[in-house]
Design a protein around this motif. Structure first.
Motif, PDB file in Angstrom:
ATOM      1  N   ASP A   1       8.687 -17.129   2.453  1.00  0.00           N
ATOM      2  CA  ASP A   1       9.746 -17.975   1.896  1.00  0.00           C
ATOM      3  C   ASP A   1      10.689 -18.418   3.020  1.00  0.00           C
ATOM      4  O   ASP A   1      11.233 -17.587   3.762  1.00  0.00           O
ATOM      5  N   LEU A   2      10.907 -19.734   3.145  1.00  0.00           N
ATOM      6  CA  LEU A   2      11.716 -20.247   4.257  1.00  0.00           C
ATOM      7  C   LEU A   2      13.162 -19.780   4.181  1.00  0.00           C
ATOM      8  O   LEU A   2      13.789 -19.510   5.210  1.00  0.00           O
ATOM      9  N   ALA A   3      13.718 -19.680   2.968  1.00  0.00           N
ATOM     10  CA  ALA A   3      15.103 -19.215   2.838  1.00  0.00           C
ATOM     11  C   ALA A   3      15.221 -17.746   3.232  1.00  0.00           C
ATOM     12  O   ALA A   3      16.219 -17.338   3.841  1.00  0.00           O
ATOM     13  N   VAL A   4      14.228 -16.943   2.895  1.00  0.00           N
ATOM     14  CA  VAL A   4      14.221 -15.534   3.313  1.00  0.00           C
ATOM     15  C   VAL A   4      14.186 -15.456   4.832  1.00  0.00           C
ATOM     16  O   VAL A   4      14.964 -14.713   5.458  1.00  0.00           O
ATOM     17  N   GLN A   5      13.305 -16.243   5.447  1.00  0.00           N
ATOM     18  CA  GLN A   5      13.213 -16.244   6.909  1.00  0.00           C
ATOM     19  C   GLN A   5      14.541 -16.680   7.533  1.00  0.00           C
ATOM     20  O   GLN A   5      15.036 -16.047   8.479  1.00  0.00           O
ATOM     21  N   GLU A   6      15.100 -17.766   7.006  1.00  0.00           N
ATOM     22  CA  GLU A   6      16.358 -18.296   7.548  1.00  0.00           C
ATOM     23  C   GLU A   6      17.474 -17.256   7.480  1.00  0.00           C
ATOM     24  O   GLU A   6      18.209 -17.041   8.445  1.00  0.00           O
ATOM     25  N   GLU A   7      17.565 -16.591   6.328  1.00  0.00           N
ATOM     26  CA  GLU A   7      18.702 -15.682   6.154  1.00  0.00           C
ATOM     27  C   GLU A   7      18.510 -14.364   6.876  1.00  0.00           C
ATOM     28  O   GLU A   7      19.491 -13.744   7.304  1.00  0.00           O
ATOM     29  N   VAL A   8      17.279 -13.909   7.024  1.00  0.00           N
ATOM     30  CA  VAL A   8      17.046 -12.734   7.867  1.00  0.00           C
ATOM     31  C   VAL A   8      17.525 -13.037   9.282  1.00  0.00           C
ATOM     32  O   VAL A   8      18.203 -12.221   9.921  1.00  0.00           O
ATOM     33  N   GLY A   9      17.205 -14.236   9.756  1.00  0.00           N
ATOM     34  CA  GLY A   9      17.676 -14.644  11.077  1.00  0.00           C
ATOM     35  C   GLY A   9      19.186 -14.707  11.168  1.00  0.00           C
ATOM     36  O   GLY A   9      19.790 -14.244  12.155  1.00  0.00           O
ATOM     37  N   GLN A  10      19.825 -15.248  10.129  1.00  0.00           N
ATOM     38  CA  GLN A  10      21.290 -15.345  10.107  1.00  0.00           C
ATOM     39  C   GLN A  10      21.928 -13.960  10.066  1.00  0.00           C
ATOM     40  O   GLN A  10      22.874 -13.680  10.810  1.00  0.00           O
ATOM     41  N   LEU A  11      21.414 -13.110   9.193  1.00  0.00           N
ATOM     42  CA  LEU A  11      21.983 -11.768   9.045  1.00  0.00           C
ATOM     43  C   LEU A  11      21.897 -10.965  10.343  1.00  0.00           C
ATOM     44  O   LEU A  11      22.826 -10.240  10.696  1.00  0.00           O
TER      45      LEU A  11
ATOM     46  N   GLY B   1      -0.307 -19.514  -5.533  1.00  0.00           N
ATOM     47  CA  GLY B   1      -0.516 -18.971  -4.200  1.00  0.00           C
ATOM     48  C   GLY B   1       0.196 -17.646  -4.038  1.00  0.00           C
ATOM     49  O   GLY B   1       0.773 -17.102  -4.993  1.00  0.00           O
ATOM     50  N   ARG B   2       0.184 -17.143  -2.826  1.00  0.00           N
ATOM     51  CA  ARG B   2       0.782 -15.830  -2.581  1.00  0.00           C
ATOM     52  C   ARG B   2       2.263 -15.810  -2.938  1.00  0.00           C
ATOM     53  O   ARG B   2       2.740 -14.859  -3.563  1.00  0.00           O
ATOM     54  N   TRP B   3       3.007 -16.857  -2.548  1.00  0.00           N
ATOM     55  CA  TRP B   3       4.448 -16.876  -2.821  1.00  0.00           C
ATOM     56  C   TRP B   3       4.712 -16.806  -4.323  1.00  0.00           C
ATOM     57  O   TRP B   3       5.553 -16.022  -4.779  1.00  0.00           O
ATOM     58  N   SER B   4       4.014 -17.628  -5.104  1.00  0.00           N
ATOM     59  CA  SER B   4       4.215 -17.626  -6.565  1.00  0.00           C
ATOM     60  C   SER B   4       3.856 -16.276  -7.170  1.00  0.00           C
ATOM     61  O   SER B   4       4.534 -15.787  -8.085  1.00  0.00           O
ATOM     62  N   ALA B   5       2.790 -15.663  -6.658  1.00  0.00           N
ATOM     63  CA  ALA B   5       2.390 -14.337  -7.150  1.00  0.00           C
ATOM     64  C   ALA B   5       3.462 -13.305  -6.834  1.00  0.00           C
ATOM     65  O   ALA B   5       3.813 -12.460  -7.679  1.00  0.00           O
ATOM     66  N   GLU B   6       4.006 -13.358  -5.620  1.00  0.00           N
ATOM     67  CA  GLU B   6       5.050 -12.408  -5.236  1.00  0.00           C
ATOM     68  C   GLU B   6       6.299 -12.586  -6.088  1.00  0.00           C
ATOM     69  O   GLU B   6       6.913 -11.599  -6.531  1.00  0.00           O
ATOM     70  N   ILE B   7       6.681 -13.840  -6.337  1.00  0.00           N
ATOM     71  CA  ILE B   7       7.866 -14.102  -7.154  1.00  0.00           C
ATOM     72  C   ILE B   7       7.659 -13.578  -8.574  1.00  0.00           C
ATOM     73  O   ILE B   7       8.569 -12.996  -9.178  1.00  0.00           O
ATOM     74  N   TYR B   8       6.465 -13.772  -9.109  1.00  0.00           N
ATOM     75  CA  TYR B   8       6.176 -13.244 -10.446  1.00  0.00           C
ATOM     76  C   TYR B   8       6.310 -11.729 -10.465  1.00  0.00           C
ATOM     77  O   TYR B   8       6.961 -11.157 -11.363  1.00  0.00           O
ATOM     78  N   LEU B   9       5.711 -11.058  -9.495  1.00  0.00           N
ATOM     79  CA  LEU B   9       5.742  -9.588  -9.474  1.00  0.00           C
ATOM     80  C   LEU B   9       7.158  -9.057  -9.280  1.00  0.00           C
ATOM     81  O   LEU B   9       7.524  -8.012  -9.834  1.00  0.00           O
ATOM     82  N   LEU B  10       7.978  -9.780  -8.538  1.00  0.00           N
ATOM     83  CA  LEU B  10       9.357  -9.345  -8.303  1.00  0.00           C
ATOM     84  C   LEU B  10      10.238  -9.611  -9.516  1.00  0.00           C
ATOM     85  O   LEU B  10      10.962  -8.724  -9.979  1.00  0.00           O
ATOM     86  N   PHE B  11      10.171 -10.831 -10.056  1.00  0.00           N
ATOM     87  CA  PHE B  11      11.088 -11.219 -11.135  1.00  0.00           C
ATOM     88  C   PHE B  11      10.623 -10.779 -12.518  1.00  0.00           C
ATOM     89  O   PHE B  11      11.442 -10.477 -13.378  1.00  0.00           O
TER      90      PHE B  11
ATOM     91  N   ALA C   1      -3.779 -10.331  -5.374  1.00  0.00           N
ATOM     92  CA  ALA C   1      -5.145 -10.871  -5.329  1.00  0.00           C
ATOM     93  C   ALA C   1      -5.604 -11.336  -6.704  1.00  0.00           C
ATOM     94  O   ALA C   1      -6.268 -12.378  -6.830  1.00  0.00           O
ATOM     95  N   GLN C   2      -5.250 -10.601  -7.752  1.00  0.00           N
ATOM     96  CA  GLN C   2      -5.622 -11.018  -9.101  1.00  0.00           C
ATOM     97  C   GLN C   2      -4.894 -12.294  -9.502  1.00  0.00           C
ATOM     98  O   GLN C   2      -5.480 -13.215 -10.070  1.00  0.00           O
ATOM     99  N   LEU C   3      -3.607 -12.362  -9.209  1.00  0.00           N
ATOM    100  CA  LEU C   3      -2.820 -13.530  -9.608  1.00  0.00           C
ATOM    101  C   LEU C   3      -3.243 -14.791  -8.861  1.00  0.00           C
ATOM    102  O   LEU C   3      -3.228 -15.890  -9.428  1.00  0.00           O
ATOM    103  N   THR C   4      -3.620 -14.639  -7.609  1.00  0.00           N
ATOM    104  CA  THR C   4      -4.001 -15.818  -6.832  1.00  0.00           C
ATOM    105  C   THR C   4      -5.410 -16.313  -7.159  1.00  0.00           C
ATOM    106  O   THR C   4      -5.854 -17.319  -6.600  1.00  0.00           O
ATOM    107  N   ARG C   5      -6.077 -15.650  -8.088  1.00  0.00           N
ATOM    108  CA  ARG C   5      -7.317 -16.210  -8.633  1.00  0.00           C
ATOM    109  C   ARG C   5      -7.017 -17.431  -9.483  1.00  0.00           C
ATOM    110  O   ARG C   5      -7.888 -18.274  -9.707  1.00  0.00           O
ATOM    111  N   ILE C   6      -5.790 -17.510  -9.983  1.00  0.00           N
ATOM    112  CA  ILE C   6      -5.383 -18.662 -10.794  1.00  0.00           C
ATOM    113  C   ILE C   6      -5.198 -19.861  -9.866  1.00  0.00           C
ATOM    114  O   ILE C   6      -4.471 -19.778  -8.878  1.00  0.00           O
ATOM    115  N   LYS C   7      -5.849 -20.977 -10.182  1.00  0.00           N
ATOM    116  CA  LYS C   7      -5.641 -22.188  -9.388  1.00  0.00           C
ATOM    117  C   LYS C   7      -4.163 -22.588  -9.462  1.00  0.00           C
ATOM    118  O   LYS C   7      -3.563 -22.572 -10.538  1.00  0.00           O
ATOM    119  N   GLY C   8      -3.592 -22.936  -8.337  1.00  0.00           N
ATOM    120  CA  GLY C   8      -2.195 -23.367  -8.316  1.00  0.00           C
ATOM    121  C   GLY C   8      -1.206 -22.242  -8.124  1.00  0.00           C
ATOM    122  O   GLY C   8      -0.010 -22.488  -7.969  1.00  0.00           O
TER     123      GLY C   8
END
Length: 214
Positions: free
Chosen positions: A156-166, A134-144, A125-132
């Motif tokens: 993330d579309l690749a996460v969704q795709e690969e969960v389905g594949q796995l 969004g949730r995905w970018s905030a999550e990637i920052y917190l993870l990496f 919520a704090q990170l998404t106060r920054i314009k530009g």
């Protein structure tokens, strides 16, 4: 600091004991390399600058920004920079507003990237106060950049795709379905996300190799 190779391996070993599909995926493609970024505003600046442009273009804009603002890209200096300067280094009007949003929040002390709330949703919520950002970018920052081990970027579309594949699903699952599927993977969902990207890349590379003429 992102998840280390040792942390990734430990988390994925734990996941393999919970989810046979991940155990099978590890057998096929092995363990992923860590994905680590620096904490602080420069990582978020790179995210903003890299949106919808090539890597070469983003690097060129970054170099011109360093020359114009200084190598540290000090938020106080950035917040005071005239719009004309930001446009001159190659930023669009929209991205200039995003850069200013980040710089102003940092310069005013409203956002401290070295003291984000320990609760993941509050940090997002704090990170998404920054314009530009969004949730995905905030999550990637917190993870990496922070190595938060249970971050799960289910949008993330690749996460969704690969969960389905796995899991051998007939079609790519929705964000809602992926969140539900991964509930039992907590508190190792960050490692699961990194593994899905790794598995996705390896699977596509293997598929291309199979199609190459002998």
């Amino acid at each position: 600091m992102g998840l280390s190779a040792e942390q990734l391996r430990c988390s994925l070993d734990a996941l393999a004991g919970i989810e046979p599909a991940i155990a099978a995926g590890l057998e096929r493609h092995g363990y992923p390399e860590p994905r680590i970024r620096d904490r602080g505003h420069q990582t978020l600046l790179r995210t903003i600058i890299g949106q919808q442009v090539s890597v070469a273009s983003a690097n060129a804009i970054w170099k011109r920004m360093e020359e114009a603002i200084g190598p540290e890209l000090d938020p106080v200096v950035l917040a005071a920079a005239p719009d004309e300067l930001l446009r001159a280094v190659g930023l669009s009007r929209q991205k200039s507003s995003y850069v200013k949003s980040l710089a102003e929040l940092m310069a005013s002390g409203e956002l401290d990237l070295f003291a984000l709330p320990p609760d993941d949703e509050e940090a997002i919520a704090q990170l998404t106060r920054i314009k530009g950002i969004g949730r995905w970018s905030a999550e990637i920052y917190l993870l990496f950049a922070e190595g938060r081990g249970d971050i799960w970027p289910a949008g993330d579309l690749a996460v969704q795709e690969e969960v389905g594949q796995l899991l051998g699903l007939p079609e790519r699952p929705s964000e809602k379905a992926v969140r539900e599927i991964a509930r039992k993977w907590s508190p190792h969902r960050g490692a699961a996300a990194i593994f899905t990207w790794h598995h996705y890349g390896r699977r596509l590379a293997a598929s291309k190799a199979d199609k190459m003429p002998v």
